[in-house]
Every structure is written in C-alpha cells, then in structure tokens.
Design an enzyme around this catalytic site. Structure first.
Site, PDB file in Angstrom:
ATOM      1  N   MET A 191       4.805  -4.191   1.357  1.00  0.00           N
ATOM      2  CA  MET A 191       5.599  -3.065   1.876  1.00  0.00           C
ATOM      3  C   MET A 191       7.090  -3.389   1.805  1.00  0.00           C
ATOM      4  SD  MET A 191       3.244  -2.090   5.189  1.00  0.00           S
ATOM      5  CE  MET A 191       3.002  -3.770   5.759  1.00  0.00           C
ATOM      6  N   LYS A 251      -1.556   8.403   5.080  1.00  0.00           N
ATOM      7  CA  LYS A 251      -0.284   9.025   4.806  1.00  0.00           C
ATOM      8  C   LYS A 251      -0.378   9.642   3.423  1.00  0.00           C
ATOM      9  CE  LYS A 251       2.935   6.129   5.939  1.00  0.00           C
ATOM     10  NZ  LYS A 251       3.869   5.009   5.742  1.00  0.00           N
ATOM     11  N   ASP A 267      -7.813   5.662   4.328  1.00  0.00           N
ATOM     12  CA  ASP A 267      -6.493   6.140   3.918  1.00  0.00           C
ATOM     13  C   ASP A 267      -6.312   5.880   2.443  1.00  0.00           C
ATOM     14  OD1 ASP A 267      -6.014   3.384   4.388  1.00  0.00           O
ATOM     15  OD2 ASP A 267      -5.583   3.920   6.482  1.00  0.00           O
TER      16      ASP A 267
END
Ligand code: SAH
Length: 342
Positions: free
Chosen positions: A257, A143, A121
């Site tokens: 995050m 993503k 990713d």
C-alpha cells in the site's frame, strides 16, 4: 469423476431437511435450475416425480428416504446423491493469496466449497468465487472505485450476525489474513461474540509479488532479512528512528500500500543514510495479465514510478536488482560475489 451439466430451466427436485440441503439448493438455483424441494419423506407422494428430470437426494440421515431410489428408477429420473451441509455457526478467515485461485491452499478451497456466506473484497480470487463457493451467498464488502467500502466494524457485525443465524461464514482476504488485513480485529470480534473462529493462512503478496517479478526477498550473501512495512500507516510517531532503523538493518524493505506515500518514504530513507543507488523495484498487479515491473534506484524512484498505481508491492534493497530481466544465476552470483569481496 467431475461432470459439468447445463441445468438452465431443468426441473430439479431436492430432497432432504432444509438445514442439510441449504447449500445444494443455492447451488442448483445459481445454476439456473427450476428447483423444488421436499424436506421430509412424508411429503413424497404419487406425482411428486412428474415433470422432474433430476432428483438431488441430500443425505440428512433420515431412513425414510430409502424408497426414493426405486421411485427414481421407475420414473426414469436421474438421481444424484449429496452429503448434507456441515453444521454452521462459525467463521473462517481465509487467506486468498495474491490473486489466482491456484495460489490458495487446499484448506482455503475446502472452506470456500463448504461456505454458506462469503464476505470478500477486491483483492484475492474474487472473480472466480461463484465457481469456488457455488453454494454460498457472496457479499462484496470491498472498496470499489468511487464507492465507499463497508466500514470495518460493519463487516465484523455482518460476519457475526450471519454466523449467529447458523451459517458457515468465510471471510476471504487477499494474501494472508494477518498481514495488514485487519484479520486480528475480525478474530477478536468473533471471540467477543462467542463465535468459533479459525484462520487459514494465505500466500502474502509481500513475498509472492516480488517473486512474480523474479525478486527473492532474501538471497544468500545479498540480503539475509526483510522487513514488511505498510505505506498506508506511515511510520509516524517514532518515524525518524524507525526509518533510520530500517536503513541501518541493511535488509530488504518491502512496502505494501505504498504508492500514495512513496515520496515521503523515499525522502525519509535517503535522509536516514540509504544510498541513492540502492536498487528498487515496483511490481504492480502481481500475477495478473497486466503485471508490470519498474526497476529503478532509490534516488530516482519517485520519478521512475510516477505512473504506478495500487495494488503494487515496492521492494527496496540489493535484491531488487535481481528482477526477471536480470535474474540469471550469473547475475545473482555476481552480486553476491561483489558483496562478499567488494
Ligand atoms: N493481506 C495482504 C495485504 C493486504 S494490504 C497480503 O498478505 O498480501 C493490500 C496491499 O497488498 C496492496 O495495496 C498491495 O500493496 C498488496 N497486494 C496484494 N495483492 C497484490 C497483487 N496481486 N499485486 C500487487 N500488490 C498486491
């Protein structure tokens, strides 16, 4: 000796069994060569080397290939020898570190070099994968803005299915596979499917991204512990106690995050008694050319970081004041002294 050759449109013959030569074939095709293959010596006939400029002999253990070298010499064709691809049907979870390829371990690089398929990713060294895993099919499961990422269960299903087909599968993950990377779930999925699985650890952004900004997550006499929390799964049920515990522990708080839920976290920490003057820093896009550090204090953190975006690592605690701009030994010692003799 390492050579780089321009193989665009060059007629290349790859010899060796299909299983042994699979990675070699993909690599030469990816380099733009006109690839032909023969998978058993019996198919080698007069004329096979006409028009061929390079023969890549993959050693599949068959002694029948022995005359090939002499034939190449006779036809003035370059002969390159390669090892057979190792047998597959396994999965390796590889920690890709915080971004640059040279922050991966040697074992991670070896796993990529031997891979048939790489599921990756956006974090980690995604941009350089065609060089790091030249024999592999590269599958982006991450993503990307505006697109939905491949659901976790689907990633696990794809990995297992690919390994079942006899491939050496690498699941490349940013940082360390077991730090908020769902690595444990992927290991469990492989174990449940009877696929051998190993894990290659990586340098986690939790420690390395603060370091990129000159912030040590621990520093003698300043902070002797650090806690890594995810802003993505905010401290919920037992939230109040957890935040109070974090505040009371007195160590460094590292948040991954965390941009989206930052106001929530800051309010909670202030409520739990952490001083508004506690140093804080946000490091965005660590190790990239546009790495940016924002230094602030807990009380101002939400306003000061209004323009910050993911990926970013948040650091809250005394060490956050030891950033690159101020991280001289003198400053560290001054802070340490101040803690020791307030
Ligand atoms: N397993 C990873 C973390 C995955 S969660 C690790 O050990 O590092 C993804 C989060 O990691 C991002 O939202 C961000 O908070 C952090 N992160 C990873 N790489 C980063 C980088 N180069 N710069 C800043 N933050 C990074």
């Amino acid at each position: 000796m390492r050579l780089t050759a321009d193989l665009l449109d060059v007629p290349v013959l790859i010899t060796g069994s299909a299983v042994a030569a699979r990675r070699t074939v993909r690599r030469y095709r990816a380099a733009g060569a006109q690839v032909r293959t023969i998978d058993c010596p019996a198919h080698f006939v007069t004329g096979t080397l006409d028009e061929v400029r390079v023969v890549v002999a993959v050693d599949d253990g068959d002694p029948g290939w022995a005359p090939l070298a002499a034939a190449c010499r006779l036809h003035n064709v370059l002969l390159v020898r390669e090892q057979a691809a190792l047998p597959g049907r396994n999965v390796t979870l590889v920690g890709g570190g915080p971004g640059p390829a040279d922050l991966m371990t040697s074992r991670a690089l070896a796993a990529l070099a031997e891979a048939d398929v790489v599921f990756y990713d956006r974090l980690g060294p995604a941009a350089e994968l065609d060089l790091l895993a030249p024999g592999a099919e590269l599958v982006d499961v991450g993503k990307t803005p505006g697109h939905h990422r491949v659901p976790q269960e689907e990633i696990e299903r794809l990995m297992v299915a690919s390994a079942h087909r006899g491939h050496r599968v690498v699941r490349l993950k940013g940082g360390d596979p077991f730090v908020f990377g769902r690595g444990g779930e992927e290991v469990a999925a492989c174990v449940a499917a009877g696929i051998p699985v190993t894990v290659v650890p990586g340098i986690s952004s939790a420690i390395s991204v603060p370091a990129a900004a000159g912030i040590p997550v621990t520093h003698r006499n300043v902070s002797h512990s650090f806690t890594v929390v995810s802003g993505h799964a905010p401290l919920s049920t037992a939230e109040h106690t957890s935040l109070a515990g974090l505040a009371a522990a007195g160590g460094t708080i590292v948040v991954l995050m965390g941009i989206g839920t930052l106001p929530h976290l800051v309010a909670g920490l202030l409520r739990s008694g952490l001083a508004a003057t506690t140093p804080a820093a946000v490091i965005e896009r660590g190790y990239s050319r546009d790495q940016r550090t924002t230094n602030t204090e807990l009380g101002n953190m939400v306003t000061a970081t209004a323009t910050c975006s993911n990926p970013a690592v948040l650091v809250i605690g005394a060490v956050a004041a030891l950033g690159a701009n101020s991280a001289t030994t003198a400053e560290m010692n001054r802070l340490a002294a101040a803690m020791l003799h307030p």
